[in-house]
Write a protein that holds these residues in place. Sequence first.
Motif, PDB file in Angstrom:
ATOM      1  N   VAL A   1     -43.800 -46.129 -98.830  1.00  0.00           N
ATOM      2  CA  VAL A   1     -44.074 -46.392 -97.414  1.00  0.00           C
ATOM      3  C   VAL A   1     -43.984 -45.083 -96.634  1.00  0.00           C
ATOM      4  O   VAL A   1     -43.004 -44.337 -96.769  1.00  0.00           O
ATOM      5  N   THR A   2     -44.974 -44.800 -95.834  1.00  0.00           N
ATOM      6  CA  THR A   2     -45.004 -43.583 -95.023  1.00  0.00           C
ATOM      7  C   THR A   2     -44.762 -43.928 -93.560  1.00  0.00           C
ATOM      8  O   THR A   2     -44.953 -45.074 -93.124  1.00  0.00           O
ATOM      9  N   THR A   3     -44.332 -42.935 -92.799  1.00  0.00           N
ATOM     10  CA  THR A   3     -44.085 -43.142 -91.376  1.00  0.00           C
ATOM     11  C   THR A   3     -45.403 -43.297 -90.626  1.00  0.00           C
ATOM     12  O   THR A   3     -46.297 -42.460 -90.768  1.00  0.00           O
ATOM     13  N   PRO A   4     -45.574 -44.360 -89.846  1.00  0.00           N
ATOM     14  CA  PRO A   4     -46.828 -44.533 -89.095  1.00  0.00           C
ATOM     15  C   PRO A   4     -47.050 -43.388 -88.103  1.00  0.00           C
ATOM     16  O   PRO A   4     -46.099 -42.818 -87.566  1.00  0.00           O
ATOM     17  N   GLU A   5     -48.312 -43.066 -87.890  1.00  0.00           N
ATOM     18  CA  GLU A   5     -48.631 -42.011 -86.928  1.00  0.00           C
ATOM     19  C   GLU A   5     -48.306 -42.433 -85.500  1.00  0.00           C
ATOM     20  O   GLU A   5     -47.983 -41.590 -84.657  1.00  0.00           O
ATOM     21  N   ALA A   6     -48.413 -43.715 -85.209  1.00  0.00           N
ATOM     22  CA  ALA A   6     -48.115 -44.222 -83.866  1.00  0.00           C
ATOM     23  C   ALA A   6     -47.392 -45.554 -83.984  1.00  0.00           C
ATOM     24  O   ALA A   6     -47.609 -46.324 -84.931  1.00  0.00           O
ATOM     25  N   HIS A   7     -46.555 -45.819 -83.029  1.00  0.00           N
ATOM     26  CA  HIS A   7     -45.812 -47.078 -83.003  1.00  0.00           C
ATOM     27  C   HIS A   7     -46.740 -48.215 -82.585  1.00  0.00           C
ATOM     28  O   HIS A   7     -47.752 -48.008 -81.904  1.00  0.00           O
TER      29      HIS A   7
ATOM     30  N   ARG B   1     -46.197 -50.391 -80.432  1.00  0.00           N
ATOM     31  CA  ARG B   1     -46.143 -50.518 -78.954  1.00  0.00           C
ATOM     32  C   ARG B   1     -45.891 -49.123 -78.392  1.00  0.00           C
ATOM     33  O   ARG B   1     -44.759 -48.756 -78.074  1.00  0.00           O
ATOM     34  N   PRO B   2     -46.931 -48.307 -78.264  1.00  0.00           N
ATOM     35  CA  PRO B   2     -46.751 -46.869 -77.988  1.00  0.00           C
ATOM     36  C   PRO B   2     -46.188 -46.529 -76.613  1.00  0.00           C
ATOM     37  O   PRO B   2     -45.715 -45.414 -76.414  1.00  0.00           O
ATOM     38  N   ASP B   3     -46.232 -47.439 -75.648  1.00  0.00           N
ATOM     39  CA  ASP B   3     -45.822 -47.108 -74.280  1.00  0.00           C
ATOM     40  C   ASP B   3     -44.416 -47.609 -73.937  1.00  0.00           C
ATOM     41  O   ASP B   3     -44.028 -47.583 -72.763  1.00  0.00           O
ATOM     42  N   THR B   4     -43.664 -48.053 -74.900  1.00  0.00           N
ATOM     43  CA  THR B   4     -42.344 -48.616 -74.629  1.00  0.00           C
ATOM     44  C   THR B   4     -41.261 -47.570 -74.834  1.00  0.00           C
ATOM     45  O   THR B   4     -41.193 -46.928 -75.882  1.00  0.00           O
ATOM     46  N   VAL B   5     -40.428 -47.385 -73.838  1.00  0.00           N
ATOM     47  CA  VAL B   5     -39.320 -46.433 -73.873  1.00  0.00           C
ATOM     48  C   VAL B   5     -38.062 -47.170 -73.426  1.00  0.00           C
ATOM     49  O   VAL B   5     -38.092 -47.923 -72.444  1.00  0.00           O
ATOM     50  N   VAL B   6     -36.961 -46.936 -74.117  1.00  0.00           N
ATOM     51  CA  VAL B   6     -35.701 -47.571 -73.759  1.00  0.00           C
ATOM     52  C   VAL B   6     -34.583 -46.541 -73.850  1.00  0.00           C
ATOM     53  O   VAL B   6     -34.596 -45.664 -74.727  1.00  0.00           O
TER      54      VAL B   6
ATOM     55  N   ALA C   1     -38.099 -51.623 -83.795  1.00  0.00           N
ATOM     56  CA  ALA C   1     -39.266 -52.486 -83.901  1.00  0.00           C
ATOM     57  C   ALA C   1     -39.903 -52.750 -82.538  1.00  0.00           C
ATOM     58  O   ALA C   1     -41.120 -52.948 -82.451  1.00  0.00           O
ATOM     59  N   GLN C   2     -39.116 -52.693 -81.473  1.00  0.00           N
ATOM     60  CA  GLN C   2     -39.615 -53.065 -80.154  1.00  0.00           C
ATOM     61  C   GLN C   2     -39.994 -51.882 -79.276  1.00  0.00           C
ATOM     62  O   GLN C   2     -40.677 -52.076 -78.266  1.00  0.00           O
ATOM     63  N   HIS C   3     -39.577 -50.646 -79.640  1.00  0.00           N
ATOM     64  CA  HIS C   3     -39.776 -49.510 -78.751  1.00  0.00           C
ATOM     65  C   HIS C   3     -40.305 -48.310 -79.524  1.00  0.00           C
ATOM     66  O   HIS C   3     -39.876 -48.041 -80.650  1.00  0.00           O
ATOM     67  N   ALA C   4     -41.218 -47.578 -78.882  1.00  0.00           N
ATOM     68  CA  ALA C   4     -41.786 -46.369 -79.491  1.00  0.00           C
ATOM     69  C   ALA C   4     -40.855 -45.179 -79.326  1.00  0.00           C
ATOM     70  O   ALA C   4     -40.881 -44.261 -80.143  1.00  0.00           O
ATOM     71  N   VAL C   5     -40.066 -45.158 -78.258  1.00  0.00           N
ATOM     72  CA  VAL C   5     -39.121 -44.074 -78.004  1.00  0.00           C
ATOM     73  C   VAL C   5     -37.769 -44.691 -77.665  1.00  0.00           C
ATOM     74  O   VAL C   5     -37.675 -45.549 -76.776  1.00  0.00           O
ATOM     75  N   VAL C   6     -36.748 -44.281 -78.371  1.00  0.00           N
ATOM     76  CA  VAL C   6     -35.379 -44.705 -78.090  1.00  0.00           C
ATOM     77  C   VAL C   6     -34.581 -43.464 -77.714  1.00  0.00           C
ATOM     78  O   VAL C   6     -34.480 -42.522 -78.510  1.00  0.00           O
TER      79      VAL C   6
ATOM     80  N   GLY D   1     -42.194 -45.587 -86.969  1.00  0.00           N
ATOM     81  CA  GLY D   1     -42.833 -44.574 -86.142  1.00  0.00           C
ATOM     82  C   GLY D   1     -42.143 -44.336 -84.823  1.00  0.00           C
ATOM     83  O   GLY D   1     -42.687 -43.661 -83.941  1.00  0.00           O
ATOM     84  N   THR D   2     -40.942 -44.850 -84.660  1.00  0.00           N
ATOM     85  CA  THR D   2     -40.184 -44.658 -83.425  1.00  0.00           C
ATOM     86  C   THR D   2     -39.643 -43.234 -83.357  1.00  0.00           C
ATOM     87  O   THR D   2     -39.210 -42.668 -84.363  1.00  0.00           O
ATOM     88  N   ARG D   3     -39.652 -42.667 -82.180  1.00  0.00           N
ATOM     89  CA  ARG D   3     -39.088 -41.329 -81.974  1.00  0.00           C
ATOM     90  C   ARG D   3     -37.712 -41.481 -81.320  1.00  0.00           C
ATOM     91  O   ARG D   3     -37.574 -42.122 -80.280  1.00  0.00           O
ATOM     92  N   ILE D   4     -36.702 -40.897 -81.949  1.00  0.00           N
ATOM     93  CA  ILE D   4     -35.331 -40.937 -81.433  1.00  0.00           C
ATOM     94  C   ILE D   4     -35.098 -39.661 -80.633  1.00  0.00           C
ATOM     95  O   ILE D   4     -35.080 -38.563 -81.204  1.00  0.00           O
ATOM     96  N   ALA D   5     -34.954 -39.798 -79.335  1.00  0.00           N
ATOM     97  CA  ALA D   5     -34.772 -38.650 -78.445  1.00  0.00           C
ATOM     98  C   ALA D   5     -33.314 -38.565 -78.034  1.00  0.00           C
ATOM     99  O   ALA D   5     -32.693 -39.575 -77.684  1.00  0.00           O
ATOM    100  N   ARG D   6     -32.770 -37.349 -78.058  1.00  0.00           N
ATOM    101  CA  ARG D   6     -31.384 -37.111 -77.678  1.00  0.00           C
ATOM    102  C   ARG D   6     -31.373 -36.363 -76.360  1.00  0.00           C
ATOM    103  O   ARG D   6     -32.033 -35.326 -76.227  1.00  0.00           O
TER     104      ARG D   6
END
Length: 427
Positions: A173-179, A181-186, A273-278, A333-338
């Motif tokens: 399994v590879t990481t998807p290029e895009a989530h 739900r690409p516009d969701t940020v939490v 699963a619910q957010h593109a950026v956490v 494909g979620t991006r974890i931002a610190r």
Amino acid sequence: MKADAGRRYRLYPTEGQAERLTGWGHTCRWLYNTALEQRQFVWRQRKTTLGVTAQCAHLTEARKDFDWVADLPAQSGQQVLRNLDQAYRNWWNPQHPAGAPTCKRKSARLSVPFPGQAIEVRRLNRRWGVVSLPKVGEVKFRWSRRLGGAVRNAVVSFDGVAWHVGFGIHTGVTTPEAHARPDTVVGVDRGVKVALAMSDGRMWNRTFTTPGQERKLARLKSTAGRQETARRKHGATTSNRARKIRAQVARAEAKVRNRRRDFVMWAANRLCAQHAVVKIERLDIQAMTATAKGTNEKPGTKVRQKAGLNRAILDKGWGLFHTALDNKARTTGTRIARVPAAYTSLRCSRCRYTDRDNRESQAVFRCGSCGYEANADVNAAINVRDAAEVASPLTGRAVRDRNRKASCRPPTQRRPRTALETGVSRR
């Protein structure tokens, strides 16, 4: 093919198999610690790095001299040495947050590694499977989920409650290029009263022990402490009753760890699963949970209060949640931002006014400028969501470690016993 996922199952060895696996676990711990001390000794004496190939040759000689070393499968011993070599490579990698390798304590979890070619996994029926281990034979395990790929390695471990087997699986399994739900940020705020608070108003919390279980565990620890004090005072050996009390403490603590792990995995799966950026706060948890007792010359202040805060932070599993997010983000494909953690709890998410008096209590936030009122944890999560991402993923402690070890030398510790071929007992 490298393992890109893990599967963990409950293992049910017989009494004889469990006894032999326990002995192998102690041998693996001794081998790791002795190999680590050997590498440190060689560096101090010759300023050269001892590689895994040379240590495997020393292991072969040790197997000829000691029966309890020869009883351990050769593949497992070589895997232990490869794990130590990987720990050094992680330490030398500037982009990896791992610190210097340290010795494994006797109270640590028992584990025996096996490479993929040394084992065989077979499914019996819908509920059960067996894994064939060298010198042990087939051991049953609970087939609670499908493997989903090729088995690359395995680790048999005992956590104080039960035996488990963990498989490293190549799923492809590879990481998807895009989530999806690409516009969701939490934004997520980690707390000590409420474990996780999200910027959309959700709050997730779970207690891992009941008041009765906490009292029982405290009583067991108190008994174990008195027994250890008496043993040291009289110079006696550990009694069977003391071993039983320690086993009860280990079982109780392992149950709490399993509940905490289940909660953080559950939360990480849903957030990714619910957010593109956490977005989460960049926290140096190791420094935050350091003791405040100080030294005899300069004793600390509010030591008991700080110890209570440390226990509350560790109980919520902040660091484990961070690791779970990173692992799950690889498949969604979620991006974890610190983001910087400064003033997120004191800043108004509406007008950006920052003042200590805004935080009226642990749960209430009321802005002294615009009068905005909200849950304090939710307000902090909104600030986390709106904050800018920091560039470096390393924690403050890891950055200090990188600056200190300019030449990548092993740390200077106590003088090692000797090389692998010495006759030091593993007990």
